[in-house]
Design a protein around this motif. Structure first.
Motif, PDB file in Angstrom:
ATOM      1  N   UNK A   1       9.002   6.764  -5.691  1.00 13.61           N
ATOM      2  CA  UNK A   1       8.572   7.058  -4.326  1.00 13.61           C
ATOM      3  C   UNK A   1       9.552   6.509  -3.286  1.00 13.61           C
ATOM      4  N   UNK A   2      10.306   5.475  -3.643  1.00 17.40           N
ATOM      5  CA  UNK A   2      11.376   4.998  -2.753  1.00 17.40           C
ATOM      6  C   UNK A   2      12.476   6.047  -2.633  1.00 17.40           C
ATOM      7  N   UNK A   3      12.863   6.611  -3.756  1.00 21.10           N
ATOM      8  CA  UNK A   3      13.876   7.677  -3.741  1.00 21.10           C
ATOM      9  C   UNK A   3      13.396   8.864  -2.914  1.00 21.10           C
ATOM     10  N   UNK A   4      12.147   9.251  -3.111  1.00 23.37           N
ATOM     11  CA  UNK A   4      11.584  10.380  -2.378  1.00 23.37           C
ATOM     12  C   UNK A   4      11.549  10.106  -0.879  1.00 23.37           C
ATOM     13  N   UNK A   5      11.133   8.889  -0.505  1.00 24.69           N
ATOM     14  CA  UNK A   5      11.049   8.532   0.912  1.00 24.69           C
ATOM     15  C   UNK A   5      12.426   8.532   1.566  1.00 24.69           C
ATOM     16  N   UNK A   6      13.430   7.999   0.879  1.00 28.99           N
ATOM     17  CA  UNK A   6      14.787   7.963   1.426  1.00 28.99           C
ATOM     18  C   UNK A   6      15.301   9.382   1.669  1.00 28.99           C
ATOM     19  N   UNK A   7      15.153  10.232   0.673  1.00 28.61           N
ATOM     20  CA  UNK A   7      15.658  11.602   0.809  1.00 28.61           C
ATOM     21  C   UNK A   7      14.930  12.359   1.922  1.00 28.61           C
ATOM     22  N   UNK A   8      13.615  12.165   1.992  1.00 31.65           N
ATOM     23  CA  UNK A   8      12.831  12.862   3.015  1.00 31.65           C
ATOM     24  C   UNK A   8      13.200  12.406   4.420  1.00 31.65           C
ATOM     25  N   UNK A   9      13.362  11.073   4.607  1.00 28.27           N
ATOM     26  CA  UNK A   9      13.592  10.584   5.962  1.00 28.27           C
ATOM     27  C   UNK A   9      14.981  10.955   6.465  1.00 28.27           C
TER      28      UNK A   9
ATOM     29  N   UNK B   1      13.792   4.487  16.486  1.00 29.82           N
ATOM     30  CA  UNK B   1      13.485   5.252  15.272  1.00 29.82           C
ATOM     31  C   UNK B   1      13.626   6.756  15.508  1.00 29.82           C
ATOM     32  N   UNK B   2      14.446   7.384  14.678  1.00 26.69           N
ATOM     33  CA  UNK B   2      14.627   8.833  14.762  1.00 26.69           C
ATOM     34  C   UNK B   2      13.677   9.562  13.810  1.00 26.69           C
ATOM     35  N   UNK B   3      13.330   8.912  12.702  1.00 26.58           N
ATOM     36  CA  UNK B   3      12.452   9.542  11.716  1.00 26.58           C
ATOM     37  C   UNK B   3      11.760   8.467  10.897  1.00 26.58           C
ATOM     38  N   UNK B   4      10.541   8.790  10.449  1.00 24.00           N
ATOM     39  CA  UNK B   4       9.751   7.868   9.633  1.00 24.00           C
ATOM     40  C   UNK B   4       9.009   8.659   8.569  1.00 24.00           C
ATOM     41  N   UNK B   5       8.966   8.112   7.356  1.00 20.97           N
ATOM     42  CA  UNK B   5       8.233   8.726   6.241  1.00 20.97           C
ATOM     43  C   UNK B   5       7.383   7.655   5.577  1.00 20.97           C
ATOM     44  N   UNK B   6       6.169   8.014   5.207  1.00 20.55           N
ATOM     45  CA  UNK B   6       5.275   7.096   4.491  1.00 20.55           C
ATOM     46  C   UNK B   6       4.716   7.795   3.263  1.00 20.55           C
ATOM     47  N   UNK B   7       4.776   7.093   2.108  1.00 23.50           N
ATOM     48  CA  UNK B   7       4.222   7.612   0.854  1.00 23.50           C
ATOM     49  C   UNK B   7       3.372   6.509   0.229  1.00 23.50           C
ATOM     50  N   UNK B   8       2.084   6.750  -0.023  1.00 26.66           N
ATOM     51  CA  UNK B   8       1.207   5.694  -0.558  1.00 26.66           C
ATOM     52  C   UNK B   8       1.521   5.335  -2.006  1.00 26.66           C
TER      53      UNK B   8
ATOM     54  N   UNK C   1       0.809  -1.217   0.000  1.00 26.96           N
ATOM     55  CA  UNK C   1       0.000   0.000   0.000  1.00 26.96           C
ATOM     56  C   UNK C   1       0.839   1.263   0.000  1.00 26.96           C
ATOM     57  N   UNK C   2       2.130   1.136   0.318  1.00 23.75           N
ATOM     58  CA  UNK C   2       2.960   2.327   0.336  1.00 23.75           C
ATOM     59  C   UNK C   2       4.419   2.036   0.632  1.00 23.75           C
ATOM     60  N   UNK C   3       5.224   3.086   0.523  1.00 22.47           N
ATOM     61  CA  UNK C   3       6.652   3.031   0.798  1.00 22.47           C
ATOM     62  C   UNK C   3       6.897   3.694   2.147  1.00 22.47           C
ATOM     63  N   UNK C   4       7.606   3.000   3.023  1.00 18.81           N
ATOM     64  CA  UNK C   4       7.999   3.569   4.308  1.00 18.81           C
ATOM     65  C   UNK C   4       9.523   3.605   4.382  1.00 18.81           C
ATOM     66  N   UNK C   5      10.054   4.667   4.962  1.00 14.97           N
ATOM     67  CA  UNK C   5      11.499   4.768   5.181  1.00 14.97           C
ATOM     68  C   UNK C   5      11.748   5.185   6.624  1.00 14.97           C
ATOM     69  N   UNK C   6      12.816   4.664   7.206  1.00 14.44           N
ATOM     70  CA  UNK C   6      13.139   4.911   8.610  1.00 14.44           C
ATOM     71  C   UNK C   6      14.634   5.206   8.750  1.00 14.44           C
ATOM     72  N   UNK C   7      14.958   6.003   9.745  1.00 13.40           N
ATOM     73  CA  UNK C   7      16.339   6.106  10.235  1.00 13.40           C
ATOM     74  C   UNK C   7      16.323   5.693  11.697  1.00 13.40           C
ATOM     75  N   UNK C   8      17.187   4.730  12.045  1.00 15.87           N
ATOM     76  CA  UNK C   8      17.308   4.236  13.418  1.00 15.87           C
ATOM     77  C   UNK C   8      18.663   4.630  13.991  1.00 15.87           C
ATOM     78  N   UNK C   9      18.695   4.849  15.322  1.00 12.61           N
ATOM     79  CA  UNK C   9      19.986   5.113  15.957  1.00 12.61           C
ATOM     80  C   UNK C   9      20.677   3.797  16.291  1.00 12.61           C
TER      81      UNK C   9
END
Length: 234
Positions: free
Chosen positions: A54-62, A26-33, A13-21
């Motif tokens: 949308x994967x590229x967009x999610x990575x850059x945003x997160x 989780x330090x940040x999370x982005x979701x794009x449908x 249903x969508x692309x999620x990207x995360x940055x973990x310490x």
């Protein structure tokens, strides 16, 4: 120096990207449908180029949202909808058809026709014969897509699950690869030998040469393109 992990979850249903310490907080999370298409009853498809875009967009945003310098990211990992299949041309890098999503049922008749081979399938894969898995999706594309047939004849065909498509597009040098866990959901991978199984390939009439190289999940598959975040993250 702090070390961080970048994770991409390419779901249905969508692309999620995360940055973990370093403690996996989780330090940040982005979701794009993502869109889905239903061209016929029981058919479910997606746009491969939309998945990459949308994967590229999610990575850059997160990464931006996290405030973490890309040079401090120790590793990048991918998880995904496992049984979905994409075919593309190695020469152009372009998809040859829409992605056939794991929910798609167009392979049901092929599974019924092969039902007497269920003991072999179960022995080698641990799975049952079902269009949920990737094999009949790959076989359908080989039989019904003119573009896929042409790429096969020209020896430029690549066909794999979402992880393979994303690795090809996001990593430096276009590696053609998958991991054991994704391969194990295709009905084509022997879970005892951790290799594509010739008997299963013959059963579904799928040539070995079109499939990606399979490695353990913790293998170093390559590096994220520097142009994406500003650093070549492994």
């Amino acid at each position: 120096m702090s070390r961080y992990t970048l994770s991409l979850d390419a779901g249905t249903t969508g692309i999620k990207a995360f940055v973990f310490d370093e403690l996996l907080r989780p330090l940040a999370r982005v979701y794009i449908p993502l869109r889905k298409f239903f061209p016929k009853h029981g058919w479910v498809e997606q746009d491969p180029e939309e998945i990459v875009r949308k994967s590229l967009l999610a990575i850059r945003r997160v990464v931006k949202l996290s405030g973490v310098s890309p040079r401090k990211i120790a590793a990048f990992g991918i998880t995904n909808q496992r049984e979905t299949v994409i075919a593309w041309d190695k020469r152009s890098g372009k998809p040859l058809a829409r992605a056939i999503v794991w929910e798609d049922r167009r392979g049901a008749s092929a599974c019924r026709a092969l039902s007497k081979n269920l003991p072999l399938v179960r022995k080698q894969t641990g799975l049952t014969l079902d269009p949920y898995f990737s094999a009949t999706k790959i076989a359908w594309l080989l039989k019904n897509s003119r573009a896929v047939k042409a790429a096969l004849s020209q020896k430029t065909l690549a066909i794999g699950t979402i992880d393979s498509w994303l690795a090809w597009n996001l990593l430096e040098g276009h590696p053609y690869t998958t991991d054991y866990t994704n391969a194990s959901r295709t009905l084509l991978f022997n879970i005892k030998t951790c290799r594509w199984d010739n008997g299963l390939l013959n059963l579904f009439k799928i040539p070995l040469g079109i499939l990606p190289d399979a490695y353990p999940s913790a293998h170093r598959f390559g590096k994220l393109k520097k142009s994406i975040t500003g650093a070549s993250v492994p």
